[in-house]
Design an enzyme around this catalytic site. Structure first.
Site, PDB file in Angstrom:
ATOM      1  N   LYS A  79       1.822  -6.003   6.053  1.00  8.88           N
ATOM      2  CA  LYS A  79       1.247  -5.698   4.745  1.00  8.88           C
ATOM      3  C   LYS A  79       2.208  -6.016   3.596  1.00  8.88           C
ATOM      4  O   LYS A  79       1.782  -6.153   2.449  1.00  8.88           O
ATOM      5  CB  LYS A  79       0.802  -4.238   4.664  1.00  8.88           C
ATOM      6  CG  LYS A  79       1.917  -3.207   4.644  1.00  8.88           C
ATOM      7  CD  LYS A  79       1.347  -1.794   4.593  1.00  8.88           C
ATOM      8  CE  LYS A  79       2.435  -0.732   4.596  1.00  8.88           C
ATOM      9  NZ  LYS A  79       3.254  -0.755   3.377  1.00  8.88           N
ATOM     10  N   ASP A  80       3.515  -6.154   3.896  1.00  5.59           N
ATOM     11  CA  ASP A  80       4.504  -6.467   2.865  1.00  5.59           C
ATOM     12  C   ASP A  80       4.727  -7.959   2.681  1.00  5.59           C
ATOM     13  O   ASP A  80       5.536  -8.362   1.843  1.00  5.59           O
ATOM     14  CB  ASP A  80       5.845  -5.809   3.215  1.00  5.59           C
ATOM     15  CG  ASP A  80       5.792  -4.295   3.172  1.00  5.59           C
ATOM     16  OD1 ASP A  80       4.935  -3.764   2.437  1.00  5.59           O
ATOM     17  OD2 ASP A  80       6.586  -3.647   3.873  1.00  5.59           O
TER      18      ASP A  80
ATOM     19  N   ARG B  99      -3.547   1.373  -4.677  1.00 12.66           N
ATOM     20  CA  ARG B  99      -4.765   1.324  -3.857  1.00 12.66           C
ATOM     21  C   ARG B  99      -5.186   2.735  -3.460  1.00 12.66           C
ATOM     22  O   ARG B  99      -6.362   3.114  -3.602  1.00 12.66           O
ATOM     23  CB  ARG B  99      -4.520   0.480  -2.605  1.00 12.66           C
ATOM     24  CG  ARG B  99      -5.628   0.586  -1.547  1.00 12.66           C
ATOM     25  CD  ARG B  99      -5.235  -0.107  -0.253  1.00 12.66           C
ATOM     26  NE  ARG B  99      -3.990   0.417   0.301  1.00 12.66           N
ATOM     27  CZ  ARG B  99      -3.888   1.493   1.063  1.00 12.66           C
ATOM     28  NH1 ARG B  99      -4.977   2.197   1.367  1.00 12.66           N
ATOM     29  NH2 ARG B  99      -2.718   1.895   1.522  1.00 12.66           N
ATOM     30  N   ARG B 100      -4.224   3.516  -2.970  1.00 12.09           N
ATOM     31  CA  ARG B 100      -4.537   4.892  -2.576  1.00 12.09           C
ATOM     32  C   ARG B 100      -4.959   5.728  -3.783  1.00 12.09           C
ATOM     33  O   ARG B 100      -5.933   6.476  -3.716  1.00 12.09           O
ATOM     34  CB  ARG B 100      -3.329   5.534  -1.896  1.00 12.09           C
ATOM     35  CG  ARG B 100      -2.934   4.874  -0.580  1.00 12.09           C
ATOM     36  CD  ARG B 100      -1.684   5.514  -0.006  1.00 12.09           C
ATOM     37  NE  ARG B 100      -1.210   4.832   1.184  1.00 12.09           N
ATOM     38  CZ  ARG B 100       0.047   4.496   1.406  1.00 12.09           C
ATOM     39  NH1 ARG B 100       0.987   4.791   0.511  1.00 12.09           N
ATOM     40  NH2 ARG B 100       0.393   3.877   2.516  1.00 12.09           N
TER      41      ARG B 100
ATOM     42  N   ARG C  46       8.423   6.993  -4.650  1.00  9.15           N
ATOM     43  CA  ARG C  46       9.054   5.857  -4.002  1.00  9.15           C
ATOM     44  C   ARG C  46      10.114   6.329  -3.022  1.00  9.15           C
ATOM     45  O   ARG C  46      10.523   7.485  -3.017  1.00  9.15           O
ATOM     46  CB  ARG C  46       9.737   4.959  -5.058  1.00  9.15           C
ATOM     47  CG  ARG C  46       8.781   4.236  -6.006  1.00  9.15           C
ATOM     48  CD  ARG C  46       8.132   3.022  -5.379  1.00  9.15           C
ATOM     49  NE  ARG C  46       9.087   2.175  -4.691  1.00  9.15           N
ATOM     50  CZ  ARG C  46       9.885   1.279  -5.284  1.00  9.15           C
ATOM     51  NH1 ARG C  46       9.818   1.117  -6.601  1.00  9.15           N
ATOM     52  NH2 ARG C  46      10.713   0.537  -4.586  1.00  9.15           N
TER      53      ARG C  46
ATOM     54  N   ARG D 284      10.942  10.314   1.190  1.00 10.55           N
ATOM     55  CA  ARG D 284       9.691  10.874   0.669  1.00 10.55           C
ATOM     56  C   ARG D 284       9.402  12.244   1.280  1.00 10.55           C
ATOM     57  O   ARG D 284       8.955  13.165   0.588  1.00 10.55           O
ATOM     58  CB  ARG D 284       8.526   9.914   0.955  1.00 10.55           C
ATOM     59  CG  ARG D 284       8.664   8.572   0.263  1.00 10.55           C
ATOM     60  CD  ARG D 284       7.400   7.747   0.406  1.00 10.55           C
ATOM     61  NE  ARG D 284       7.689   6.324   0.316  1.00 10.55           N
ATOM     62  CZ  ARG D 284       6.773   5.372   0.270  1.00 10.55           C
ATOM     63  NH1 ARG D 284       5.488   5.697   0.314  1.00 10.55           N
ATOM     64  NH2 ARG D 284       7.112   4.096   0.192  1.00 10.55           N
TER      65      ARG D 284
ATOM     66  N   CYS E 266       0.735  -5.903  -3.409  1.00 11.58           N
ATOM     67  CA  CYS E 266       1.072  -4.482  -3.302  1.00 11.58           C
ATOM     68  C   CYS E 266       0.501  -3.688  -4.468  1.00 11.58           C
ATOM     69  O   CYS E 266       0.185  -2.517  -4.338  1.00 11.58           O
ATOM     70  CB  CYS E 266       2.588  -4.305  -3.299  1.00 11.58           C
ATOM     71  SG  CYS E 266       3.446  -4.928  -1.860  1.00 11.58           S
TER      72      CYS E 266
END
Length: 344
Positions: free
Chosen positions: A87-88, A138-139, A156, A162, A251
């Site tokens: 995904k990155d 997106r979230r 971040r 996190r 992203c």
């Protein structure tokens, strides 16, 4: 495999985060078990995305922010195989690079993690005004649409960072949202409160999959990567990436997907691909969603279905949403530049 008396040593590289190292070491160990006559080493690097942990991802560069330094080292021959969270990886690779293998996908959904000791078991149970941390627009876009009474705040850092911010005594966060695959790979699955899958939250393109990147002319490395490849995952992810490529997202763009590939039961039958895509405005007020189901016989046909899905999304309102997002992003970038000049 190598023609010389001394077998070639292959160096696998990735980012230096704990998750990236766990993933890369796992790939190295699997390759070593499959190819005991070869030598495998690892190298870990800090990328631009690792250096800048204060600015929202939305305002940073494209996905190459996470991969550029690694690709430079690979192209100059310092390392041989890059291990990425797929995904990155940008949908368009630098010249001379290719994705040679995609590993079997972990569960691609996102997950909710509440603060330690808190009683809540779902987003629905969080009190009005609760702060939920995530680095993904997106979230935020999708969850704002379904949970308008919650507050979403940028968060971040690596996964351990996190979690520490979530559990700190003075934490503003009631919960955070992360990709489930990373938590599982790190062995932290017990911290997951609940899954957040479709239709509540569609996941990022290629989320949960690992990709192996090589120099396009390295046949030995390509052969090694293909020995680990999982074609159903590759077909699904390439369909998703084709959709994203047409939408010109990354992203920082709220594009969500949900894909299912049912393998063919007979040689003369194709596999059944079902792919859903969505684009959501940053405030959650506008949402475009569409699904396509089709029989596919090759990865190229899967990619064509993904591109077709993107075109339908564009024609039914996604372009207006994306244009609005890009304009907002440009305004915020200019504002940030102005603030920086004032403070210097």
């Amino acid at each position: 495999m190598a023609s010389s008396a001394t077998p070639r040593k292959f160096t696998l590289a990735s980012r230096s985060s704990q998750l990236a190292q766990v993933q890369t070491n796992a790939v190295r160990d699997t390759l070593a078990a499959l190819h005991p006559s070869l030598e495998f080493d690892t190298s870990f690097m800090t990328t631009g995305g690792d250096h800048n942990k204060s600015q929202a991802l939305y305002l940073l560069g494209g996905k190459e922010y996470w991969t550029k330094e690694l690709e430079v080292a690979m192209l100059d021959g310092t390392v041989d195989i890059l291990v990425h969270c797929f995904k990155d990886v940008p949908t368009k690779l630098p010249e001379g690079c290719e994705i040679a293998g995609v590993l079997k996908r972990e569960d691609p959904v996102d997950c909710l993690i509440v603060r330690q000791g808190a009683p809540w078991k779902s987003l629905e149970e969080l009190p009005e005004g609760s702060v939920v941390g995530t680095s993904s627009v997106r979230r935020v876009a999708q969850l704002k649409r379904r949970f308008p009474k919650l507050v979403f705040k940028d968060l971040r850092g690596n996964l351990d960072t996190r979690l520490a911010k979530l559990d700190a005594p003075d934490s503003p966060y009631a919960a955070i949202v992360l990709a489930k695959a990373g938590m599982v790979r790190l062995g932290w699955g017990e911290r997951i409160t609940s899954d957040l899958g479709p239709p509540t939250l569609m996941y990022a393109v290629s989320q949960g999959a690992l990709a192996l990147e090589i120099r396009y002319n390295d046949e030995e490395a390509r052969s090694l990567c293909r020995s680990l490849a999982h074609w159903p995952t590759e077909w699904s992810c390439r369909a998703e990436r084709a959709c994203l490529r047409v939408l010109e997202g990354g992203c920082s763009v709220p594009v969500g997907v949900h894909t299912n590939l049912v393998e063919a039961e007979a040689e003369d039958k194709g596999s059944r691909l079902h792919i859903t895509g969505c684009v959501t405005s940053l405030d959650g007020q506008k949402h475009v969603e569409h699904s396509i189901e089709a029989e596919v016989h090759t990865v190229e046909e899967a990619e064509a279905i993904g591109a077709k899905l993107a075109q339908v999304l564009v024609e039914t309102g996604a372009r207006a949403i994306l244009d609005e997002i890009n304009a907002d992003k440009e305004r915020k970038i200019q504002q940030a530049k102005g603030n920086k000049e004032v403070n210097t």
